[in-house]
Design a protein around this motif. Structure first.
Motif, short mmCIF file in Angstrom:
data_model
loop_
_atom_site.label_atom_id
_atom_site.label_comp_id
_atom_site.label_asym_id
_atom_site.label_seq_id
_atom_site.Cartn_x
_atom_site.Cartn_y
_atom_site.Cartn_z
N PRO A 197 4.99 -34.59 35.14
CA PRO A 197 6.26 -34.72 35.84
C PRO A 197 6.49 -36.15 36.32
CG PRO A 197 4.64 -33.74 37.29
CD PRO A 197 3.98 -33.87 35.94
N GLY A 198 7.76 -36.45 36.61
CA GLY A 198 8.08 -37.77 37.17
C GLY A 198 9.10 -38.51 36.35
N ASP A 199 9.38 -39.72 36.79
CA ASP A 199 10.39 -40.55 36.13
C ASP A 199 10.06 -42.01 36.43
OD1 ASP A 199 12.62 -41.28 34.73
OD2 ASP A 199 14.01 -40.02 35.87
N SER A 200 10.71 -42.91 35.73
CA SER A 200 10.50 -44.33 36.02
C SER A 200 11.23 -44.71 37.31
CB SER A 200 10.99 -45.20 34.86
OG SER A 200 12.35 -44.98 34.59
N GLY A 201 10.81 -45.82 37.89
CA GLY A 201 11.31 -46.22 39.20
C GLY A 201 12.61 -47.01 39.14
N PRO A 202 13.13 -47.42 40.31
CA PRO A 202 14.38 -48.18 40.37
C PRO A 202 14.27 -49.49 39.60
CG PRO A 202 13.75 -47.38 42.55
CD PRO A 202 12.59 -47.13 41.64
N VAL A 203 15.36 -49.87 38.94
CA VAL A 203 15.38 -51.09 38.13
C VAL A 203 15.72 -52.28 38.99
CG1 VAL A 203 16.56 -52.26 36.23
CG2 VAL A 203 15.98 -49.84 36.04
N THR A 204 14.89 -53.31 38.91
CA THR A 204 15.14 -54.57 39.62
C THR A 204 14.82 -55.73 38.68
OG1 THR A 204 12.87 -54.60 40.49
CG2 THR A 204 14.57 -53.59 41.89
N GLU A 205 15.28 -56.93 39.03
CA GLU A 205 14.97 -58.10 38.21
C GLU A 205 13.50 -58.45 38.36
OE1 GLU A 205 17.43 -61.96 37.23
OE2 GLU A 205 16.36 -62.26 39.12
N ARG A 206 12.79 -58.51 37.25
CA ARG A 206 11.35 -58.80 37.26
C ARG A 206 11.03 -60.17 36.69
NH1 ARG A 206 8.32 -54.14 38.37
NH2 ARG A 206 9.73 -52.63 39.30
N ARG A 207 11.92 -60.74 35.90
CA ARG A 207 11.66 -62.05 35.31
C ARG A 207 12.99 -62.73 35.02
NH1 ARG A 207 8.92 -60.68 30.78
NH2 ARG A 207 6.98 -60.49 31.95
N SER A 208 13.08 -64.02 35.36
CA SER A 208 14.27 -64.80 35.01
C SER A 208 13.82 -66.13 34.43
CB SER A 208 15.16 -65.03 36.23
OG SER A 208 14.51 -65.80 37.21
N ASP A 209 14.51 -66.57 33.39
CA ASP A 209 14.19 -67.81 32.71
C ASP A 209 15.39 -68.74 32.71
OD1 ASP A 209 11.43 -67.45 31.53
OD2 ASP A 209 12.41 -65.69 30.69
N ASN A 210 15.11 -70.02 32.78
CA ASN A 210 16.15 -71.04 32.73
C ASN A 210 15.58 -72.23 31.97
OD1 ASN A 210 17.75 -73.43 33.53
ND2 ASN A 210 18.77 -72.00 34.92
N GLU A 211 16.22 -72.56 30.85
CA GLU A 211 15.75 -73.67 30.02
C GLU A 211 16.90 -74.63 29.76
OE1 GLU A 211 14.52 -74.65 25.42
OE2 GLU A 211 14.40 -72.57 26.12
N ARG A 212 16.67 -75.91 30.02
CA ARG A 212 17.67 -76.93 29.74
C ARG A 212 17.05 -77.97 28.81
NH1 ARG A 212 20.82 -77.75 35.56
NH2 ARG A 212 20.98 -75.50 36.03
N GLY A 213 17.83 -78.39 27.83
CA GLY A 213 17.30 -79.31 26.84
C GLY A 213 18.25 -80.45 26.53
N LEU A 214 17.67 -81.60 26.25
CA LEU A 214 18.38 -82.75 25.71
C LEU A 214 17.68 -83.13 24.42
CD1 LEU A 214 18.86 -84.93 28.92
CD2 LEU A 214 20.62 -83.60 27.75
N PHE A 215 18.44 -83.40 23.36
CA PHE A 215 17.80 -83.66 22.08
C PHE A 215 18.62 -84.67 21.28
CE2 PHE A 215 20.41 -79.86 21.92
CZ PHE A 215 21.28 -80.12 20.87
N ALA A 216 17.93 -85.31 20.37
CA ALA A 216 18.59 -86.25 19.46
C ALA A 216 17.78 -86.34 18.18
CB ALA A 216 18.71 -87.63 20.10
N GLN A 217 18.48 -86.54 17.09
CA GLN A 217 17.84 -86.73 15.79
C GLN A 217 18.64 -87.74 14.98
OE1 GLN A 217 18.11 -83.71 12.70
NE2 GLN A 217 15.94 -83.98 12.23
N ASP A 218 17.91 -88.66 14.34
CA ASP A 218 18.54 -89.64 13.47
C ASP A 218 17.90 -89.54 12.10
OD1 ASP A 218 20.04 -91.68 12.47
OD2 ASP A 218 19.04 -93.28 13.58
N ILE A 219 18.73 -89.34 11.07
CA ILE A 219 18.26 -89.35 9.70
C ILE A 219 18.64 -90.69 9.09
CG2 ILE A 219 18.37 -88.19 7.46
CD1 ILE A 219 19.25 -85.66 8.90
N LEU A 220 17.63 -91.52 8.89
CA LEU A 220 17.85 -92.88 8.40
C LEU A 220 17.61 -92.94 6.90
CD1 LEU A 220 16.34 -93.12 11.40
CD2 LEU A 220 16.61 -95.55 10.92
#
Length: 715
Positions: free
Chosen positions: A412-435
């Motif tokens: 018997p039973g059920d899963s518990g209340p849903v809450t935020e368990r993980r948060s991700d934040n990714e910021r990137g700067l990039f550049a590429q030069d084909i010579l």
């Protein structure tokens, strides 16, 4: 309405909608039809192979000029090969393998021996989406696989590579396609693809819809799937283009867990179609997923352009399983009892959610500095994701047997209340030069700076939530490659890249379960040769080495990163038309995997689990000259043996699987029609398709012989 009736009704509605759409198209443009005579049989003149992809860079580029190993399936190939899922597509690429790809659950894969990250390795138009369910292909123009590190292009992703799904866009001419399919065990499938432009031709549309009644090769692992999508564009001016798309999928299917070793030592002898999740209280896994994407392109001049794009993905799952694990009678965890008994657990986890949002801005241009020609790309990216779930129920319910199934009473039973368990934040700067250093030699030089932040739920102590674990680190990810064109149609390359991946998540049952490790870097060197033998025939060979930190569960039952995993391999591919009648596709991968530096004799020097030392896929299609419109084809897949456990004490045997098919293009009235028939696993070979180390280690059998037929109508 019942699921079977809904599926059949949706298929019928799809046919009616497409036919009415064709009638409306004729009414809008009556002048286009009368002057055209229809031949008795139409043989498609589409490209037999894709010649470009965007997955290895920041814009669509010829595969010959791309210093990376890339495979592509376009929409026409997916129709011809009757590919309905990424699992179907994996049969044609030897570098792509199953990795806990359980029927009815998430499709999960490895590339070059490294399991992909569900949070970052699956992409839609270059934007990260959750890989926790079957990703629909009905609205995809191309399925692109980049093999190897993608730190410059994608930021955080697993070292094996990424799978990118390119969305279908509006067509310039009316498109009305309907596909119907049935399989011997009762699967019914219907899909419609509508495209064109409105009366004001600046505006275009693409509509896709599908319904599927699922009857798996595993008896009882049944379900249904519904999908709908829409894509629109607005040609604001010759310089400006706005694209918007959205899709929604709902899937419900009983999942089929795998087998464990008998006595944790020997392979069980079982039928491929048996369902261990077969209890009266078994419920299907319910998943919904959706995307909303937008892209704006602006050309400042013939040489300079800017692109801004974003995608919001949402995923929700309610997970229910009568889960098989261990043998209480022998105090064996993992492993089934020697007589076939296994413990059954009532597993419930409701309300799991993920909501990744990705955005990117690019500036691209060409210019010269003296004798050097430059192709510059510079940009910024943003990614955030919230993951929510509740404490799951996982309680012992009784004992069953793989030879004599037993009905048990669910705990018997059920899963518990849903809450935020993980948060991700990714910021990137990039550049590429084909010579362009000269007419034959190009240098690709690029780097990305990724700032990775993560907040993660730790737990509760004395009734109080502990402070969240916080990560905030930055990484430089360089990427260098030299491309030398030996001839205009032959290119060689050598490359070096660094990649970044989120730490693996500790599996259920470990001391730190569901906790993620810190981000880790990987390094790759690769050399390769590519040749466009003819416009419709290409070949490639690549040799690579990838190194990364090794993640595993140690003797203290804690999931850790320690030591090194090294994968060295050779990939070969040939694709295209050999003669006017014969089309071929050959893919082969030889892979040497090695673990070292852990200080454990059970790991150091051992092969990685679930990775074949050699895998190949051969496909050939022959247009029968005596019968116009008739094609016959065969696909042969071979995999060498694979290690089941980290200590390499148990291996599953090698296997061969033969798939046969035929198609016939004709006309029924004024409708171009293609009829197709397939026999998958024609010789009904039993084999262990997936040998995952996850959750204590499970074996999943491949599908037994399956007949299927389909009809495609181009109205």
């Amino acid at each position: 309405m019942s699921t079977p009736n809904f599926a059949v009704s949706a298929i019928a509605l799809a046919v009616l909608q497409a036919m009415s759409g064709a009638a409306r198209a004729e009414a809008v443009a009556p002048a286009a039809a009368p002057d055209q005579t229809m031949p008795e049989v139409v043989v498609s003149g589409v490209k037999v192979r894709a010649s470009s992809a965007s997955v290895a860079g920041f814009s669509n580029a010829p595969l010959l000029e791309t210093p990376a190993s890339v495979s592509v399936l376009n929409a026409q190939q997916m129709l011809d090969l009757q590919i309905r899922s990424t699992t179907d597509a994996a049969k044609f690429d030897a570098s792509l393998s199953d990795a806990y790809n359980a029927v009815g659950y998430a499709e999960q894969f490895s590339i070059r021996g490294f399991k992909l990250d569900n949070a970052s390795s699956y992409r839609k138009d270059g934007m990260a989406i959750a890989g926790d369910t079957q990703i629909p292909l009905e609205n995809k123009e191309q399925l692109e696989v980049l093999k190897g590190l993608s730190g410059l292009q994608s930021g955080v992703s697993a070292p094996g590579g990424v799978i990118n799904f390119v969305t279908k866009r509006p067509t310039d001419t009316p498109l009305r396609t309907v596909v119907l399919e049935t399989r011997e065990r009762g699967t019914l499938y219907g899909a419609v693809d509508l495209g064109g432009r409105f009366e004001d031709s600046r505006f275009g549309y693409r509509i896709n819809a599908a319904a599927e009644r699922l009857r798996s090769y595993i008896k009882g692992a049944d379900g249904n799937r519904k999908f709908v999508s829409a894509a629109f564009d607005w040609r604001i001016s010759p310089q400006a283009l706005l694209q918007v798309d959205a899709d929604y999928q709902r899937k419900s299917q009983i999942t089929a867990p795998g087998y464990q070793l008998l006595n944790n030592a020997t392979l069980p002898n079982v039928p491929a179609d048996q369902l261990l999740n077969d209890q009266p209280w078994t419920r299907p896994v319910e998943t919904t997923s959706s995307n909303v994407g937008v892209r704006f392109d602006y050309k400042f001049s013939p040489d300079w352009a800017a692109t801004i794009s974003a995608n919001q993905h949402n995923f929700k799952r309610d997970d229910y399983t009568a889960f098989p694990y261990g043998c209480g009678a022998q105090d064996l965890y993992p492993g089934f009892c020697g007589n076939g008994d296994y413990d059954v657990y009532n597993y419930i986890s409701k309300g799991e959610k993920k909501s990744p949002l990705t955005a990117q801005a690019l500036l691209q241009g060409r210019f010269a500095t003296g004798a050097l020609q430059h192709e510059l790309t510079a940009g910024a990216s943003f990614f955030k994701n919230s993951e929510k779930w509740g404490d799951y129920l996982y309680d012992y319910s009784g004992t069953s047997n793989i030879y004599r199934p037993v009905v048990v009473t669910p705990a018997p039973g059920d899963s518990g209340p849903v809450t935020e368990r993980r948060s991700d934040n990714e910021r990137g700067l990039f550049a590429q030069d084909i010579l362009s250093l000269n007419q034959q030699l190009k240098l690709h030089a690029g780097a990305r700076y990724a700032q990775v932040k993560r907040d993660e739920y730790v737990g509760v102590d004395a009734g109080k939530v502990l402070p969240y674990a916080h990560t905030d680190v930055g990484f430089w990810l360089p990427n260098l490659a030299l491309v030398y064109n030996v001839r205009p149609n032959v290119a060689t390359y050598v490359s070096y890249a660094q990649g970044l991946e989120h730490g693996g998540v500790a599996p259920m049952g470990t001391a730190n379960q569901r906790r993620a490790l810190e981000p880790g870097k990987s390094k790759q060197v690769e050399v390769g040769v590519k040749a466009d033998i003819r416009p419709d025939l290409s070949a490639s060979v690549s040799l690579f080495q990838i190194r990364k930190g090794l993640e595993y569960t140690d003797a203290a039952n804690t999931f850790v990163r320690n030591g090194e995993a090294q994968n060295r391999g050779l990939e070969m591919a040939l694709a295209g038309r050999v003669t006017p009648e014969l089309l071929v596709g050959v893919s082969a991968t030889a892979l040497n995997t090695q673990q070292s530096g852990t200080g454990s004799a059970t790991l150091d020097g051992k092969r990685v689990t679930d990775v074949a030392a050699f895998k190949s896929s051969l496909y050939a299609k022959y247009a029968v000259p005596q019968v116009r419109g008739l094609d016959v084809a065969a696909n042969w897949v071979y995999s060498s043996k694979k290690a089941f456990d980290a200590a390499n004490t148990v291996f599953v045997p090698s296997y061969h699987v033969m798939n046969l098919s035929a198609s016939y293009a004709t006309r029924i009235g004024d409708v171009a029609t293609t009829l197709r028939a397939n026999v998958d696993n024609a010789f009904d070979k039993f084999y262990w398709r997936d040998v995952t180390p996850d959750l204590g280690g499970y074996l999943m059998p491949g599908a037994s012989r399956t007949f299927r037929v389909s009809a495609q109508f181009d109205l």
